[in-house]
Write a protein that holds these residues in place. Structure first.
Motif, PDB file in Angstrom:
ATOM      1  N   LEU A 231      -6.538  -4.755   5.473  1.00  0.00           N
ATOM      2  CA  LEU A 231      -5.118  -4.845   5.139  1.00  0.00           C
ATOM      3  C   LEU A 231      -4.247  -4.343   6.291  1.00  0.00           C
ATOM      4  CD1 LEU A 231      -5.231  -3.583   1.441  1.00  0.00           C
ATOM      5  CD2 LEU A 231      -4.740  -5.914   2.211  1.00  0.00           C
ATOM      6  N   THR A 232      -4.637  -3.216   6.855  1.00  0.00           N
ATOM      7  CA  THR A 232      -3.838  -2.586   7.904  1.00  0.00           C
ATOM      8  C   THR A 232      -3.689  -3.490   9.112  1.00  0.00           C
ATOM      9  OG1 THR A 232      -4.566  -0.383   7.214  1.00  0.00           O
ATOM     10  CG2 THR A 232      -3.662  -0.593   9.427  1.00  0.00           C
ATOM     11  N   PHE A 233      -4.752  -4.174   9.501  1.00  0.00           N
ATOM     12  CA  PHE A 233      -4.691  -5.001  10.701  1.00  0.00           C
ATOM     13  C   PHE A 233      -3.917  -6.296  10.472  1.00  0.00           C
ATOM     14  CE2 PHE A 233      -8.637  -3.073  12.956  1.00  0.00           C
ATOM     15  CZ  PHE A 233      -7.986  -1.850  12.984  1.00  0.00           C
ATOM     16  N   ARG A 234      -3.604  -6.604   9.227  1.00  0.00           N
ATOM     17  CA  ARG A 234      -2.734  -7.746   8.926  1.00  0.00           C
ATOM     18  C   ARG A 234      -1.284  -7.321   8.714  1.00  0.00           C
ATOM     19  NH1 ARG A 234      -5.172  -9.641   3.652  1.00  0.00           N
ATOM     20  NH2 ARG A 234      -3.310 -10.943   3.596  1.00  0.00           N
ATOM     21  N   ASP A 235      -1.061  -6.029   8.578  1.00  0.00           N
ATOM     22  CA  ASP A 235       0.261  -5.500   8.259  1.00  0.00           C
ATOM     23  C   ASP A 235       1.017  -5.204   9.549  1.00  0.00           C
ATOM     24  OD1 ASP A 235       2.502  -4.128   7.400  1.00  0.00           O
ATOM     25  OD2 ASP A 235       1.411  -2.846   5.993  1.00  0.00           O
ATOM     26  N   PRO A 236       2.161  -5.855   9.798  1.00  0.00           N
ATOM     27  CA  PRO A 236       2.916  -5.582  11.033  1.00  0.00           C
ATOM     28  C   PRO A 236       3.646  -4.241  11.012  1.00  0.00           C
ATOM     29  CG  PRO A 236       4.107  -7.140   9.660  1.00  0.00           C
ATOM     30  CD  PRO A 236       2.772  -6.931   8.996  1.00  0.00           C
ATOM     31  N   ASN A 237       3.571  -3.520   9.881  1.00  0.00           N
ATOM     32  CA  ASN A 237       4.235  -2.210   9.768  1.00  0.00           C
ATOM     33  C   ASN A 237       5.708  -2.338  10.161  1.00  0.00           C
ATOM     34  OD1 ASN A 237       4.470   0.480   9.173  1.00  0.00           O
ATOM     35  ND2 ASN A 237       3.425   1.216  11.012  1.00  0.00           N
ATOM     36  N   LEU A 238       6.389  -3.194   9.453  1.00  0.00           N
ATOM     37  CA  LEU A 238       7.781  -3.505   9.780  1.00  0.00           C
ATOM     38  C   LEU A 238       8.698  -2.314   9.526  1.00  0.00           C
ATOM     39  CD1 LEU A 238       7.981  -7.031   8.131  1.00  0.00           C
ATOM     40  CD2 LEU A 238       7.871  -6.551  10.587  1.00  0.00           C
ATOM     41  N   PRO A 239       9.785  -2.221  10.294  1.00  0.00           N
ATOM     42  CA  PRO A 239      10.795  -1.199   9.987  1.00  0.00           C
ATOM     43  C   PRO A 239      11.353  -1.402   8.580  1.00  0.00           C
ATOM     44  CG  PRO A 239      11.168  -2.174  12.151  1.00  0.00           C
ATOM     45  CD  PRO A 239      10.119  -3.004  11.477  1.00  0.00           C
ATOM     46  N   ILE A 240      11.961  -0.358   8.052  1.00  0.00           N
ATOM     47  CA  ILE A 240      12.419  -0.373   6.659  1.00  0.00           C
ATOM     48  C   ILE A 240      13.354  -1.550   6.388  1.00  0.00           C
ATOM     49  CG2 ILE A 240      13.788   0.902   4.958  1.00  0.00           C
ATOM     50  CD1 ILE A 240      12.769   3.482   6.286  1.00  0.00           C
ATOM     51  N   GLU A 241      14.266  -1.843   7.326  1.00  0.00           N
ATOM     52  CA  GLU A 241      15.258  -2.901   7.093  1.00  0.00           C
ATOM     53  C   GLU A 241      14.620  -4.280   6.926  1.00  0.00           C
ATOM     54  OE1 GLU A 241      17.278   0.348   9.432  1.00  0.00           O
ATOM     55  OE2 GLU A 241      15.327  -0.637   9.382  1.00  0.00           O
ATOM     56  N   LEU A 242      13.417  -4.467   7.474  1.00  0.00           N
ATOM     57  CA  LEU A 242      12.774  -5.779   7.443  1.00  0.00           C
ATOM     58  C   LEU A 242      11.690  -5.888   6.366  1.00  0.00           C
ATOM     59  CD1 LEU A 242      12.385  -6.469  11.269  1.00  0.00           C
ATOM     60  CD2 LEU A 242      14.207  -7.243   9.724  1.00  0.00           C
ATOM     61  N   GLN A 243      11.420  -4.804   5.669  1.00  0.00           N
ATOM     62  CA  GLN A 243      10.397  -4.832   4.627  1.00  0.00           C
ATOM     63  C   GLN A 243      10.928  -5.538   3.376  1.00  0.00           C
ATOM     64  OE1 GLN A 243       9.057  -0.844   3.813  1.00  0.00           O
ATOM     65  NE2 GLN A 243       8.443  -0.461   5.936  1.00  0.00           N
ATOM     66  N   PRO A 244      10.089  -6.333   2.716  1.00  0.00           N
ATOM     67  CA  PRO A 244      10.513  -6.949   1.458  1.00  0.00           C
ATOM     68  C   PRO A 244      10.833  -5.877   0.405  1.00  0.00           C
ATOM     69  CG  PRO A 244       8.495  -7.963   2.282  1.00  0.00           C
ATOM     70  CD  PRO A 244       8.733  -6.729   3.110  1.00  0.00           C
ATOM     71  N   LYS A 245      11.570  -6.246  -0.600  1.00  0.00           N
ATOM     72  CA  LYS A 245      11.893  -5.325  -1.687  1.00  0.00           C
ATOM     73  C   LYS A 245      10.604  -4.904  -2.396  1.00  0.00           C
ATOM     74  CE  LYS A 245      14.848  -4.864  -5.762  1.00  0.00           C
ATOM     75  NZ  LYS A 245      15.816  -5.563  -6.670  1.00  0.00           N
ATOM     76  N   ASN A 246      10.497  -3.619  -2.702  1.00  0.00           N
ATOM     77  CA  ASN A 246       9.324  -3.055  -3.382  1.00  0.00           C
ATOM     78  C   ASN A 246       8.038  -3.296  -2.582  1.00  0.00           C
ATOM     79  OD1 ASN A 246      10.927  -2.251  -5.628  1.00  0.00           O
ATOM     80  ND2 ASN A 246      10.783  -4.327  -6.462  1.00  0.00           N
ATOM     81  N   TRP A 247       8.143  -3.200  -1.282  1.00  0.00           N
ATOM     82  CA  TRP A 247       6.975  -3.399  -0.410  1.00  0.00           C
ATOM     83  C   TRP A 247       5.905  -2.363  -0.731  1.00  0.00           C
ATOM     84  CZ3 TRP A 247       4.424  -6.707   2.137  1.00  0.00           C
ATOM     85  CH2 TRP A 247       3.581  -6.374   3.206  1.00  0.00           C
ATOM     86  N   PRO A 248       4.655  -2.781  -1.022  1.00  0.00           N
ATOM     87  CA  PRO A 248       3.629  -1.836  -1.474  1.00  0.00           C
ATOM     88  C   PRO A 248       2.822  -1.173  -0.359  1.00  0.00           C
ATOM     89  CG  PRO A 248       2.802  -4.071  -1.677  1.00  0.00           C
ATOM     90  CD  PRO A 248       4.217  -4.185  -1.148  1.00  0.00           C
ATOM     91  N   GLY A 249       3.173  -1.398   0.889  1.00  0.00           N
ATOM     92  CA  GLY A 249       2.384  -0.871   1.993  1.00  0.00           C
ATOM     93  C   GLY A 249       2.274   0.640   1.984  1.00  0.00           C
TER      94      GLY A 249
END
Length: 282
Positions: A231-249
């Motif tokens: 999961l981690t290697f697929r996750d771009p770890n986006l800044p808060i402003e770019l994360q979808p609503k209710n992002w479960p990361g």
């Protein structure tokens, strides 16, 4: 009876046995006996995952030939030690898995353009994997984006891929909705959200029950690490402003850290009992 993933079944050894060996070294073996382990002890540990010694020997020999390990003999025994290159790979991987930064965004994108000769097609695929691992998203065939300033990492890539011609730009859009459109184009966050939710459902149920001990703790810890890494290697770890609503990361990350902590002591104790050496804190 609980079913473990294919990594833990009988031989022939599946392709992801490489990941199993990497996880054992990354989590335990490089912190024991100055990072050295006798082949016999390593085979004993792999037998805990129902991997036969003959097949394990073949795989370890291949990994040595691929410069994963250096070896030397002491008496009739072969001693394995991670190569410097693999130490570096494990260090970077561990930092990525055990660190999550949900920071604010300055609004700037890093654009990476590259060209690789057709004769170097394998290098092109390897570079794409590296960019994904670094959190870049593919905007076009040879254009990748990151919402962070990545000068240092791009310089490292240029050194690792001298055959590639690279150019870097810093740019920004005029409004957040355009940035959100770029995110949806570069990353499949809907699928990643589903996979995060499945992870949370599965491991939350485990957290609420009695965790295994001994060999079971080791198998569960390795399985947890493997699932988290995918999961981690697929996750771009986006800044808060770019994360979808209710992002479960973040929720998945905190769940991983809690379970990893609870499993660490019994899993480490089992490894120490098998290899006959103390695993120090990393």
């Amino acid at each position: 009876m609980r079913q473990f993933p294919q990594t833990f079944r009988k031989v022939p050894m599946p392709p992801n046995s490489r990941s199993l060996i990497m996880d054992l070294f990354g989590e335990y073996l490089r912190y024991a006996n100055q990072g050295e382990i006798r082949l016999g002890s390593l085979l004993d540990l792999l037998e805990s995952f129902e991997i036969e010694r003959s097949s394990a020997r073949v795989t370890l020999s291949r990994l040595r030939d691929e410069a994963w390990f250096t070896t030397y003999r002491t008496g009739r025994e072969t001693v394995y030690r991670l190569s410097d290159r693999m130490q570096e790979v494990l260090d970077k991987g561990r930092e990525r898995i055990f660190t999550r930064v949900d920071d604010e965004w300055d609004g700037w994108w890093t654009q990476l353009f590259y060209q690789i000769p057709e004769a170097k097609r394998n290098s092109r695929e390897t570079l794409r994997k590296q960019l994904t691992w670094l959190g870049f998203g593919q905007f076009a065939s040879s254009t990748w984006l990151s919402p962070r300033q990545e000068d240092k990492r791009i310089k490292q890539l240029q050194g690792d891929f001298p055959e590639a011609s690279m150019a870097v730009l810093r740019s920004r859009t005029t409004e957040l909705t355009s940035d959100e459109e770029l995110v949806s184009r570069c990353w499949d966050l809907n699928k990643l959200t589903e996979d995060y939710q499945d992870f949370i459902k599965r491991y939350s149920a485990m957290e609420g029950g009695k965790l295994p001990e001994g060999q079971g703790a080791l198998k569960t810890q390795i399985e947890l690490l493997a699932d988290t890494r995918r999961l981690t290697f697929r996750d771009p770890n986006l800044p808060i402003e770019l994360q979808p609503k209710n992002w479960p990361g973040r929720e998945a990350f905190e769940l991983f850290r809690r379970l990893h902590f609870r499993l660490s002591m019994p899993a480490t104790s089992y490894v120490e009992s098998v290899i006959g050496a103390v695993v120090t804190d990393w």
